[in-house]
Structures are given as C-alpha cells and as structure tokens.
Design an enzyme around this catalytic site. Structure first.
Site, short mmCIF file in Angstrom:
data_model
loop_
_atom_site.label_atom_id
_atom_site.label_comp_id
_atom_site.label_asym_id
_atom_site.label_seq_id
_atom_site.Cartn_x
_atom_site.Cartn_y
_atom_site.Cartn_z
N ASP A 175 -15.02 -16.90 25.00
CA ASP A 175 -14.39 -15.96 24.07
C ASP A 175 -14.37 -14.60 24.75
OD1 ASP A 175 -13.42 -14.50 21.97
OD2 ASP A 175 -15.04 -14.95 20.58
N CYS A 179 -7.97 -13.30 21.99
CA CYS A 179 -7.54 -12.24 21.07
C CYS A 179 -6.37 -11.45 21.65
CB CYS A 179 -8.70 -11.31 20.74
SG CYS A 179 -9.35 -10.41 22.17
N CYS A 229 -1.80 -0.71 9.05
CA CYS A 229 -0.82 -1.79 8.90
C CYS A 229 0.54 -1.32 9.43
CB CYS A 229 -0.69 -2.18 7.42
SG CYS A 229 -2.23 -2.82 6.71
N CYS A 232 -0.62 5.74 7.30
CA CYS A 232 -1.86 5.20 7.83
C CYS A 232 -1.56 4.37 9.08
CB CYS A 232 -2.55 4.35 6.77
SG CYS A 232 -3.99 3.44 7.37
N GLN A 265 -16.50 -11.02 13.84
CA GLN A 265 -15.11 -11.37 13.52
C GLN A 265 -14.70 -10.62 12.26
OE1 GLN A 265 -12.87 -12.97 15.19
NE2 GLN A 265 -14.17 -13.73 16.85
N CYS A 318 -6.52 0.63 0.10
CA CYS A 318 -6.50 -0.33 1.20
C CYS A 318 -6.43 -1.74 0.65
CB CYS A 318 -7.73 -0.17 2.09
SG CYS A 318 -7.64 -1.22 3.57
N CYS A 364 0.83 -1.21 0.00
CA CYS A 364 0.00 0.00 0.00
C CYS A 364 0.87 1.26 0.00
CB CYS A 364 -0.90 -0.01 1.23
SG CYS A 364 -2.04 1.39 1.32
#
Length: 421
Positions: free
Chosen positions: A346, A372, A71, A68, A252, A145, A62
């Site tokens: 979760d 997570c 990432c 940005c 998700q 993106c 990108c």
C-alpha cells in the site's frame, strides 16, 4: 461557441471533441450535455450556459460548494462519479498494457462518513475561520459539510471558540482530527509557541469535550508532536487488535472504506492458509496487517518510526512481525520476495519507487497492490506487466466523495515456473 460534451477528463472536467480533431476541457460540464462555452486559451474553456443538461446533473448538496476547496464535482450524481472513477482506474491499467481488464468490483462511501480531516484556521474580524482553503485562496469557514461524520463536524463550533482564546494563535495554523475508536485525536499546529495559558486552555477543552489527546507541533514543521493535553488512553482497533496510534497517524478516510479495502485484499488471497510468508510493505499502524495474519505469518515493513512503533507494540500474540525499514532507500530484496506466498503493498501517493524493482526481480507469484494514485498505478502496473504478471482482480473504491481522488486494489499474478523433468 457551442459544443457537445463527450466524456469526463481525469480532473472531472467535461471533454468536447472538436471538428478539427482538437479537444476542449470544460470545468462544470457533464457527458451528454450541449453547452455554450467561452474559450479560455489552449484546450481550456469556461462554461457559460448549459443548453441540454445531463440526467446525472444534480444540485450541489452544500451551500459552500464552489468556494470551499473540498468538493470539486458536487454537481455530478454519485452513480456517475463512481462510473467515472472506475473508468479512470481502468484506463490507467489499459495504458499499462492490460488490454483485458477483469470485471471491476466497485464500492462507494456514503455521505457524512469521513472520520479524518486536515483543516486550516485563521483569525478574522468575527473570531476564527476554520475549514479548508478555497482554491488558491484563504480559508473558507466550514459552516456546513456533507462529507464529515456528524460527531466530527459537531466539534468545529467549540473548536472555533477555543482557538480564538489561544495566545499561541497569532494569525492562524492547522489542525488534524482523527476519529479513533477512543475518541477524537487532535494534532494542532500554530504560528506561536504554546505557553502556560495555552496549555491550561487546551487541557480544559480536552476534558470538557471528552477528547483523549491533543498534540502540538509548530506550524510548517515536521517535528515530533508533543502531547499537550491527555485525558484518557488513546487506542484504535484494526481487525480486533488494539493499537496506540501516534499523533497524526494515517487512517483510511472512512471505517466502511477501510473495511472494503481489507476485504478486497483478503479476497485476493487463497482461502486456506497461504504457503510462505505474507510480506507486507508500507504497513502503517497495521490497517491490513492483522487481517492478513488470519491467512498466514506476516512480515510487515514500515518506514515511519512512529507508525512502526505503534505496529510493533501491538504485534504480541499475533502472527505479525514488524520491521522498521525505509523501503525507498533500503527495499526488501528480490531474493526474500521470491520466497513469499504473497506480497501486499500500500505505497504512498508517488508509488512503490525502488521497492518495485525488487518485486519485479524477485517475481513472487502473487502481488496485491493497494493504490491511491492512478498515475503511479499505471507506471508500477506497466513494470509488473513487463515482468510477466497478469491482472486477475480489480476493486475500485471511492472514499473521497465529490472529489477526483480514487483508490483501487489490484491482484497481479504470474504462473509458477515450470518444473524440469
């Protein structure tokens, strides 16, 4: 100074081990590289030159990379990224006391498959900048993106035009988009209250772009969102069961990633119907609930009122029973958990909190933990280890490409109590 990069740290920074026994973290460097760096204080250094590049170094896909805030490691090949995330989870479990981590099942998403995003927008001279914040900075207009689904990214240009015309947008606001099965679901927050003109503009936009629902709440608030435009029924299916998710519902990040988590959970259960109820904690809108119901009766607990109502309304005719319960203030108790055929949880990013103490006291034979956050997993897994659980299965899931985020599904089991003769 010139250093050799030996490994990657938890934030994706290159790690160099120095001759004096110290370590140096170098953002942007990869394992195996010889680099020239400028010390930046403490254990930090700035990458100045790559002398010997790694074969896993790639050109960032990108043009916005580095500005940005989305990432952070796009110079790293995806295979290396997955190996690194597997290592992060493995090390967390080893630190929790599981020296022999079982063989890992790894899974990684494809680019351009993310179906939800939280964006910020600001008025600028040219109109509206809509995108993610640069690190410790203002909004970077998302003109490109490689993460979002194409259909979601295609909404951004008309959204910029619409937001520019809204009187309720004084300086800016935030926008959450979920790509539900019924279509895009928008939750808008602005720094000005919506008036008659705002509602008319939003209704026209929803009809023109075939958006089933646009909801609103004031910026920086946790108010229950108000539906300001609706053109069709809002729905989403989990394991073949249709639900009506509330505005801003948790999904998700990708459809395939959700399925990978679901399959890892089901593979951690006996193939035949399980003995005893399946107690599900932090059930949300039913991401796992209806799949779990194929293996037995499910007692699904959720603390968020809107998510609970969504789950409860979809339970008719299924083997899922929904309970509204704040699991940190009012956890499911140990004597109930002890009778469960399996406990599936979760938890949020911070981990299972007070609920975990009841799990370790109740000692159900099978605990399936969807994580997570490797740091929270390490803490909770250590408590399970102390309670006599062994780690039997591990799946590592990379849905957040080119980031430091990683998810995992762990099966913890303990031997049944010996019978007295």
């Amino acid at each position: 100074m010139q250093v050799h990069i030996d490994a990657l740290g938890a934030e994706g920074h290159g790690l160099a081990r120095l001759s004096d026994g110290g370590t140096l973290f170098v953002p942007g460097a990869l394992p195996g590289e010889d680099v020239r760096v400028l010390p930046a204080g403490g254990s930090q250094a700035r990458l100045e030159e790559i002398i010997t590049p790694s074969p896993d170094r790639v050109d960032p896909a990108c043009a916005l990379f580095g500005r940005c805030g989305g990432c952070s490691v796009q110079y790293m090949s995806l295979p290396l990224s997955l190996r690194w995330k597997v290592d992060i989870v493995t090390r967390a479990l080893q630190a929790a006391g599981y020296a022999d981590v079982p063989a890992v099942t790894p899974w990684q998403a494809l680019p351009r498959t993310r179906r939800r995003v939280d964006l910020a927008f600001r008025r600028v001279d040219q109109g509206i900048a809509l995108g993610l914040h640069r690190r410790r900075g203002d909004v970077v207009d998302m003109t490109e993106c490689h993460v979002l689904e194409p259909a979601l990214f295609a909404l951004l240009p008309p959204l910029r035009q619409m937001l520019h015309s809204l009187p309720a947008v004084r300086r800016g606001g935030d926008l959450q988009i979920n790509m539900l099965d019924s279509g895009p679901d928008l939750l808008l927050a602005t720094d000005g209250p919506p008036g008659t003109d705002d509602r008319r503009i939003l209704a026209h936009f929803a009809g023109e772009q075939r958006i089933p629902r646009i909801s609103y709440r004031p910026a920086a608030s946790h108010d229950v969102p108000e539906t300001v435009a609706q053109t069709a029924t809002v729905w989403h299916e989990f394991s073949g069961v249709r639900t009506a998710p509330p505005p801003g519902a948790f999904l998700q990040p990708s459809r395939a990633g959700e399925d990978a988590i679901r399959q890892a959970v089901l593979q951690s259960l006996p193939e035949k119907r399980i003995k005893g109820d399946i107690i599900e904690l932090y059930a949300g809108c039913g991401t796992l609930s209806f799949a779990l119901a194929t293996r037995g009766r499910v007692m699904a607990h959720e603390g968020d009122a809107a998510a609970f109502n969504c789950l409860r309304q979809a339970c008719g005719g299924t083997r899922v029973q929904a309970f509204h319960r704040d699991l940190n203030r009012q956890p499911v108790m140990a004597n109930v958990l002890a009778k469960a055929g399996a406990v599936v949880l979760d938890p949020p990013h911070a981990g299972a909190g007070a609920q975990l103490a009841q799990i370790t006291d109740g000692k159900p034979l099978r605990v399936i933990y969807v994580s997570c956050n490797p740091t929270a997993l390490r803490r909770d897994a250590a408590a399970l280890r102390q309670a006599g659980y062994r780690l039997e299965r591990l799946t590592v899931i990379d849905q957040f490409l080119w980031s430091t985020e990683v998810e995992s599904v762990c099966l913890f089991t303990r031997p049944p109590p010996s019978r007295r003769r």
